[in-house]
Write a protein that holds these residues in place. Sequence first.
Motif, PDB file in Angstrom:
ATOM      1  N   SER A  42       0.887  -1.362  -0.380  1.00  0.00           N
ATOM      2  CA  SER A  42       0.048  -0.208   0.419  1.00  0.00           C
ATOM      3  C   SER A  42       1.013   1.173  -0.282  1.00  0.00           C
ATOM      4  O   SER A  42       0.572   2.348  -0.554  1.00  0.00           O
ATOM      5  N   ALA A  45       3.024   1.703  -3.206  1.00  0.00           N
ATOM      6  CA  ALA A  45       1.815   1.938  -4.390  1.00  0.00           C
ATOM      7  C   ALA A  45       1.481   3.582  -3.720  1.00  0.00           C
ATOM      8  O   ALA A  45       1.641   4.044  -5.102  1.00  0.00           O
ATOM      9  N   ILE A  46       1.385   4.080  -3.069  1.00  0.00           N
ATOM     10  CA  ILE A  46       1.481   5.387  -3.165  1.00  0.00           C
ATOM     11  C   ILE A  46       2.785   6.130  -2.877  1.00  0.00           C
ATOM     12  O   ILE A  46       2.225   7.134  -3.792  1.00  0.00           O
ATOM     13  N   GLY A  49       3.106   5.704  -7.335  1.00  0.00           N
ATOM     14  CA  GLY A  49       1.692   7.211  -7.790  1.00  0.00           C
ATOM     15  C   GLY A  49       2.746   8.840  -8.073  1.00  0.00           C
ATOM     16  O   GLY A  49       2.457   9.146  -8.627  1.00  0.00           O
ATOM     17  N   ALA A 228      -0.272  -4.002  -8.651  1.00  0.00           N
ATOM     18  CA  ALA A 228      -0.950  -2.734  -7.760  1.00  0.00           C
ATOM     19  C   ALA A 228       0.228  -1.426  -8.482  1.00  0.00           C
ATOM     20  O   ALA A 228      -0.151  -0.624  -8.720  1.00  0.00           O
ATOM     21  N   LEU A 229       1.848  -1.851  -8.503  1.00  0.00           N
ATOM     22  CA  LEU A 229       2.973  -0.715  -8.568  1.00  0.00           C
ATOM     23  C   LEU A 229       2.682   0.714 -10.346  1.00  0.00           C
ATOM     24  O   LEU A 229       2.233   1.121 -10.571  1.00  0.00           O
ATOM     25  N   ALA A 231      -0.104   0.075 -11.183  1.00  0.00           N
ATOM     26  CA  ALA A 231      -1.467   0.317 -11.997  1.00  0.00           C
ATOM     27  C   ALA A 231      -1.414   2.398 -11.024  1.00  0.00           C
ATOM     28  O   ALA A 231      -1.640   3.040 -11.975  1.00  0.00           O
ATOM     29  N   THR A 232      -0.947   2.059 -10.243  1.00  0.00           N
ATOM     30  CA  THR A 232      -0.340   3.543  -9.793  1.00  0.00           C
ATOM     31  C   THR A 232       0.343   4.545  -9.791  1.00  0.00           C
ATOM     32  O   THR A 232       0.441   5.728 -10.369  1.00  0.00           O
ATOM     33  N   ILE A 235      -1.675   5.772 -13.187  1.00  0.00           N
ATOM     34  CA  ILE A 235      -2.263   7.220 -12.440  1.00  0.00           C
ATOM     35  C   ILE A 235      -1.604   8.105 -12.389  1.00  0.00           C
ATOM     36  O   ILE A 235      -1.823   9.059 -12.579  1.00  0.00           O
ATOM     37  N   GLY A 236      -0.643   7.959 -11.375  1.00  0.00           N
ATOM     38  CA  GLY A 236      -0.071   8.741 -11.851  1.00  0.00           C
ATOM     39  C   GLY A 236       1.344   9.803 -12.992  1.00  0.00           C
ATOM     40  O   GLY A 236       0.879  10.676 -12.497  1.00  0.00           O
TER      41      GLY A 236
END
Length: 245
Positions: A42, A45-46, A49, A228-229, A231-232, A235-236
Amino acid sequence: MATADDALQPGAHPDEPHREGLAQRLNWLRAGVLGANDGIVSVAAIVVGVAAATPELPPILTAGVAGLVGGAVSMALGEYVSVSSQRDSEHALIAKERRELAEMPDEELEELAGLYEAKGLSPETARQVAVELTAHDALGAHLSAELNIDQHDVVSPWHAALASALAFVLGAILPMLAILLPPAGWRLPTTFVAVLIALAITGTIAARIGGSSRLRATVRVVVGGALALAATFGIGALLGATGVV
């Protein structure tokens, strides 16, 4: 030197989990491994992103710390509520069984004998086993045979909550360091590599605890983390390219 607490039960093998407190230890380990895994994924990923959107360190650090603190609190609360519900249910069942033994001991004895007979013992042997177990520990015998509960091994919500929160923080520190310490051009590659290696380790540990296939568990965790990585990051990068951030 072995102590009385470390002694195996008669007939138990040293590599099998026959000791008291097994539920407590497995619960603590499960919460710890899951917490570390969630902390890695988590928070990684933050920060990935945000780093894909902007190379500036302050926003990356702010988002990472916020994710770390919020995630640790959320994990602790989730574990506490979940395990508390389980513990309350077990305590209610123990109280119910204790009341039934006090109010109708003969019926409970017959019930216990019937349970052992259903497992394959002859009626005479089943009754003898029920009589002897009742004389030794009636409540424990019924909880084990009827409900598969050990009254001395009820899981602790505090242990699970603290283990989960601490593990989340320890897991989250890795992507934080990986994204903050390297030069700007190496931040994202370093974070990706460090996170996937860490996930492979946690997947192996989880498989070892659960006794499942290490390869399958490791691949599952690593692939999930990579998705997950990715995807973020996507998006970033999109938000950064469009000038939204």
